[in-house]
Design an enzyme around this catalytic site. Structure first.
Site, PDB file in Angstrom:
ATOM      1  N   ASP A  31      17.819 -41.389  16.702  1.00 44.45           N
ATOM      2  CA  ASP A  31      18.222 -40.002  16.696  1.00 44.45           C
ATOM      3  C   ASP A  31      18.936 -39.613  15.390  1.00 44.45           C
ATOM      4  OD1 ASP A  31      17.552 -40.335  19.493  1.00 44.45           O
ATOM      5  OD2 ASP A  31      19.335 -41.179  20.047  1.00 44.45           O
ATOM      6  N   GLU A 238      13.807 -32.304  24.278  1.00 47.94           N
ATOM      7  CA  GLU A 238      15.143 -32.896  24.083  1.00 47.94           C
ATOM      8  C   GLU A 238      15.195 -32.842  22.461  1.00 47.94           C
ATOM      9  OE1 GLU A 238      15.733 -36.626  25.423  1.00 47.94           O
ATOM     10  OE2 GLU A 238      13.956 -37.525  24.166  1.00 47.94           O
TER      11      GLU A 238
HETATM   12  O1  FUB Z   1      19.027 -42.031  22.267  1.00 42.96           O
HETATM   13  C1  FUB Z   1      19.143 -41.610  23.658  1.00 42.96           C
HETATM   14  C2  FUB Z   1      18.224 -40.236  23.885  1.00 42.96           C
HETATM   15  O2  FUB Z   1      16.742 -40.719  23.554  1.00 42.96           O
HETATM   16  C3  FUB Z   1      18.420 -39.304  22.887  1.00 42.96           C
HETATM   17  O3  FUB Z   1      19.558 -38.451  23.350  1.00 42.96           O
HETATM   18  C4  FUB Z   1      17.130 -38.625  23.198  1.00 42.96           C
HETATM   19  O4  FUB Z   1      16.902 -37.533  22.418  1.00 42.96           O
HETATM   20  C5  FUB Z   1      16.202 -39.770  22.924  1.00 42.96           C
HETATM   21  O5  FUB Z   1      16.005 -39.914  21.689  1.00 42.96           O
END
Ligand code: FUB
Length: 339
Positions: A31, A238
Site C-alpha cells: 500500500d 478500496e
Molecule cells: O494492507 C491492508 C489492506 O489491504 C489495505 O488497507 C487495503 O487497501 C489492501 O491493500
C-alpha cells in the site's frame, strides 16, 4: 490475481517478466503512498508481517503492527528504511491492524494518517505528527472524530486545502455505514443498486480533524449513470488516491475482488468522477493498492505485489513504475508482468 490461481504460477518466470523489482526485500511492504517532500521521495507503506492469523474475507490475516517510512534521493536510487515511525502500542485508541497509511505536509510539520481497529473491532482513522517526514510520529490521543473505515489518502489542492479520502468495503467495513452512521445490519447494496462510493472530507487548517461532515463520492460511467454495485470490474472497493493532472482531478482506486486499479476523472475534489479505464492489471496476490506521484516532471505508479513471497497475499512488496499519459489525458494501462 486471484488466490486460487497461485498453484499454476511459475514465480521464477513471473519475477523475471515483472516490469519492476521490489523496492526493498529485507521486509514486506504494501500500500505504498509516495510523496515528494523537500526534493526527496518519501514512501509511507503498510509493514506486512505474518501475524499467524488465518485467512478470512475480513482480512484479519493483515495483522500489521507498525509503520516504517522509506526515503529515496531519486527515482532510481535505493529506498532507505528509516526505522519504526509509529507502533500500534503507542496509539492509545488502537488495538490492531495498522493498514494502509498516507502522509501530508503543511507549514513544516508532517502528518501520518492511518487506519486501525479499536478494541471493539471497528476501524477508525488516526493522525500522528512529526517534525521530520521520516518520523517518528506522535499520535493524537484519539482517532479523528467522525472517521471510519480504512485507507486514508490525503490530497493537497493548489489552493493549499487538504482533502482526506477514505473507505473500503468487506473487511474495510464501509458497507456498515450510510450517511456516516454505523449500523451493523447494513450490507453492500444489491447488484442493481448504486455502488457504495469512497468518502471525502476537507481537513481543518491544523490538519487534525474533519472540517465538514464526510461526503460520499459518486463514480459515473461514460453515460453519466452511477456505477452499480454488481459492476465488480469498475465499482469502488478500496485504495483511494487523488492526483491532479492538467487541471483535472484523477480519482484512482482498487476494484478489490476483480483486482484492477482503475481511475475516474472529475472537475473538483468532491467529484463526481467519470470512469475512464484501468491503470494497472492484476498483480500476484489478492490485493492491489497504489499511489501516483510526480517526480521531476515524470509520473510514477507506486504499487505492490506478492511475487517476492511467492504469492502469499498478506506478504507484499512495494514497487514503482512509470505512468504514461496520452494527449487526451488518458493513462496507458500497465501490465505488471509485461505480458
Ligand atoms: O494492507 C491492508 C489492506 O489491504 C489495505 O488497507 C487495503 O487497501 C489492501 O491493500
Amino acid at each position: 490475481m486471484p488466490e486460487d490461481s497461485i498453484d499454476q504460477i511459475n514465480f521464477e518466470e513471473i519475477n523475471e517478466q515483472a516490469i519492476s523489482k521490489p523496492l526493498v526485500s529485507h521486509m514486506y511492504t504494501a500500500d505504498p503512498s509516495a510523496h515528494v517532500f523537500n526534493g526527496k521521495i518519501y514512501i509511507y507503506p503498510s509493514h506486512d508481517i505474518d501475524a499467524g492469523i488465518p485467512f478470512n474475507d475480513d482480512g484479519d490475516h493483515f495483522g500489521m503492527e507498525d509503520y516504517h517510512v522509506f526515503s529515496m534521493d531519486s527515482i532510481s536510487s535505493k529506498a532507505v528504511d528509516n526505522g519504526v515511525a509509529l507502533h500500534v502500542d503507542d496509539v492509545a485508541w488502537a488495538e490492531k491492524q495498522m493498514w494502509a497509511p498516507d502522509a501530508a505536509h503543511k507549514n513544516g510539520k508532517y502528518y501520518l494518517y492511518f487506519p486501525a481497529k479499536r478494541a471493539n473491532g471497528i476501524f477508525q482513522i488516526g493522525v500522528a505528527t512529526a517534525d521530520d517526514p521520516a518520523g517518528p510520529f506522535k499520535p493524537e490521543p484519539d482517532a479523528i472524530k467522525g472517521s471510519y473505515s480504512i485507507d486514508p489518502a490525503v490530497f493537497e489542492d493548489e489552493d493549499g486545502k487538504h482533502y482526506i479520502y477514505f473507505g473500503g468495503i468487506w473487511g474495510g467495513q464501509l458497507q456498515k455505514y450510510r450517511n456516516n452512521i454505523y449500523n451493523r445490519n447494513n450490507e453492500e447494496p444489491q447488484a442493481r443498486e448504486t455502488a457504495l462510493g469512497p468518502i471525502v472530507a476537507l481537513l481543518t487548517a491544523d490538519m487534525l480533524e474533519f472540517a465538514e461532515d464526510p461526503k460520499e463520492i459518486v463514480i459515473l460511467d461514460q453515460n453519466g449513470e452511477a456505477i452499480l454495485a454488481g459492476d465488480n470490474n469498475r465499482r469502488f472497493f478500496e485504495a483511494s488516491w487523488v492526483h491532479k493532472y492538467n487541471g483535472k482531478y484523477y480519482f484512482s482506486y482498487s476494484t478489490g475482488d476483480t483486482h484492477f486499479i482503475c481511475y475516474a476523472i472529475g472537475d473538483n475534489p468532491y467529484g463526481p468522477f467519470t470512469y475512464q479505464g484501468r491503470i494497472l492489471n492484476p498483480v500476484v496476490g489478492w490485493t492491489s493498492h497504489h499511489s501516483i506521484c510526480e517526480v521531476e516532471n515524470e509520473w510514477y505508479l507506486f504499487y505492490h505485489d506478492s511475487s517476492l513471497s511467492k504469492g502469499i497475499t498478506h506478504l507484499r512488496s512495494m514497487k514503482v513504475t512509470k505512468i504514461d499519459y496520452l494527449e487526451d489525458g488518458s493513462i496507458i494501462t500497465i501490465d505488471p508482468y509485461g505480458i
